[in-house]
Design a protein around this motif. Structure first.
Motif, mmCIF file in Angstrom:
data_model
loop_
_atom_site.group_PDB
_atom_site.id
_atom_site.type_symbol
_atom_site.label_atom_id
_atom_site.label_comp_id
_atom_site.label_asym_id
_atom_site.label_seq_id
_atom_site.Cartn_x
_atom_site.Cartn_y
_atom_site.Cartn_z
ATOM 1 N N ALA A 37 54.438 6.175 -10.920
ATOM 2 C CA ALA A 37 53.827 6.693 -12.144
ATOM 3 C C ALA A 37 53.568 8.172 -11.950
ATOM 4 C CB ALA A 37 52.514 5.971 -12.429
ATOM 5 N N TYR A 38 53.845 8.949 -12.986
ATOM 6 C CA TYR A 38 53.588 10.386 -12.934
ATOM 7 C C TYR A 38 53.478 10.925 -14.353
ATOM 8 C CZ TYR A 38 58.681 10.494 -13.557
ATOM 9 O OH TYR A 38 59.957 10.288 -14.012
ATOM 10 N N ASN A 39 52.913 12.107 -14.468
ATOM 11 C CA ASN A 39 52.774 12.776 -15.757
ATOM 12 C C ASN A 39 53.943 13.737 -15.975
ATOM 13 O OD1 ASN A 39 50.226 11.786 -16.732
ATOM 14 N ND2 ASN A 39 49.250 12.966 -15.122
ATOM 15 N N GLU A 40 54.518 13.658 -17.164
ATOM 16 C CA GLU A 40 55.556 14.600 -17.592
ATOM 17 C C GLU A 40 55.555 14.593 -19.117
ATOM 18 O OE1 GLU A 40 60.211 14.356 -17.479
ATOM 19 O OE2 GLU A 40 59.466 14.865 -15.483
ATOM 20 N N ASP A 41 54.739 15.435 -19.710
ATOM 21 C CA ASP A 41 54.518 15.418 -21.161
ATOM 22 C C ASP A 41 54.106 14.021 -21.624
ATOM 23 O OD1 ASP A 41 55.205 18.126 -21.379
ATOM 24 O OD2 ASP A 41 57.329 17.635 -21.534
ATOM 25 N N VAL A 88 59.913 4.408 -18.515
ATOM 26 C CA VAL A 88 59.125 4.157 -19.721
ATOM 27 C C VAL A 88 58.161 5.318 -19.847
ATOM 28 C CG1 VAL A 88 57.513 2.606 -20.875
ATOM 29 C CG2 VAL A 88 59.315 1.669 -19.411
ATOM 30 N N LYS A 89 58.228 6.003 -20.990
ATOM 31 C CA LYS A 89 57.418 7.208 -21.171
ATOM 32 C C LYS A 89 56.469 7.043 -22.346
ATOM 33 C CE LYS A 89 57.711 12.158 -21.834
ATOM 34 N NZ LYS A 89 58.565 13.286 -22.103
ATOM 35 N N ASP A 90 55.217 7.364 -22.091
ATOM 36 C CA ASP A 90 54.189 7.383 -23.117
ATOM 37 C C ASP A 90 54.111 8.822 -23.626
ATOM 38 O OD1 ASP A 90 51.453 7.957 -24.119
ATOM 39 O OD2 ASP A 90 51.143 5.847 -23.661
ATOM 40 N N GLU A 91 54.057 9.018 -24.901
ATOM 41 C CA GLU A 91 54.008 10.374 -25.454
ATOM 42 C C GLU A 91 52.585 10.883 -25.620
ATOM 43 O OE1 GLU A 91 56.425 10.201 -28.946
ATOM 44 O OE2 GLU A 91 58.274 10.270 -27.776
ATOM 45 N N GLY A 92 51.638 10.248 -24.965
ATOM 46 C CA GLY A 92 50.238 10.667 -25.034
ATOM 47 C C GLY A 92 49.975 11.847 -24.118
ATOM 48 N N GLU A 93 48.734 11.991 -23.717
ATOM 49 C CA GLU A 93 48.330 13.141 -22.903
ATOM 50 C C GLU A 93 48.467 12.908 -21.406
ATOM 51 O OE1 GLU A 93 43.556 12.576 -22.925
ATOM 52 O OE2 GLU A 93 44.512 13.049 -24.842
ATOM 53 N N GLY A 94 48.920 11.732 -20.995
ATOM 54 C CA GLY A 94 49.042 11.435 -19.563
ATOM 55 C C GLY A 94 47.715 10.961 -19.000
ATOM 56 N N LEU A 95 47.651 10.872 -17.677
ATOM 57 C CA LEU A 95 46.439 10.407 -17.012
ATOM 58 C C LEU A 95 46.051 11.360 -15.893
ATOM 59 C CD1 LEU A 95 47.111 6.587 -16.488
ATOM 60 C CD2 LEU A 95 45.556 7.632 -18.121
ATOM 61 N N PRO A 96 44.757 11.489 -15.623
ATOM 62 C CA PRO A 96 44.327 12.259 -14.456
ATOM 63 C C PRO A 96 44.830 11.579 -13.168
ATOM 64 C CG PRO A 96 42.479 11.884 -15.949
ATOM 65 C CD PRO A 96 43.616 11.047 -16.434
#
Length: 72
Positions: free
Chosen positions: A55-59, A6-14
């Motif tokens: 959970a991880y950031n990727e765009d 599940v991918k959020d297209e926002g800015e991600g999280l610190p």
């Protein structure tokens, strides 16, 4: 192996938030409505099914759940 992403297209999280978002009642933004239970429930259900949740950031923020014991 079955994987769900599940991918959020926002800015991600610190990173300091990513390591805590599966904790019960943890909220990144305390000014918004919510209880912080959603991802802790996802984690519990994943544990019951012997799945791994990450959970991880990727765009944007990505939540991945992998079920290694399930076969189609």
């Amino acid at each position: 192996l079955i994987c769900l992403y599940v991918k959020d297209e926002g800015e991600g999280l610190p990173l300091e938030h990513i390591k805590n978002i599966f904790k019960r009642a943890y909220r990144v933004d305390t000014k918004k409505i919510g209880t912080g239970l959603g991802l802790s429930i996802v984690r519990q259900i994943s544990l019951l099914h012997e799945a791994k949740v990450k959970a991880y950031n990727e765009d944007g923020l990505v939540i991945s759940i992998s079920f290694s014991n399930y076969k189609i």
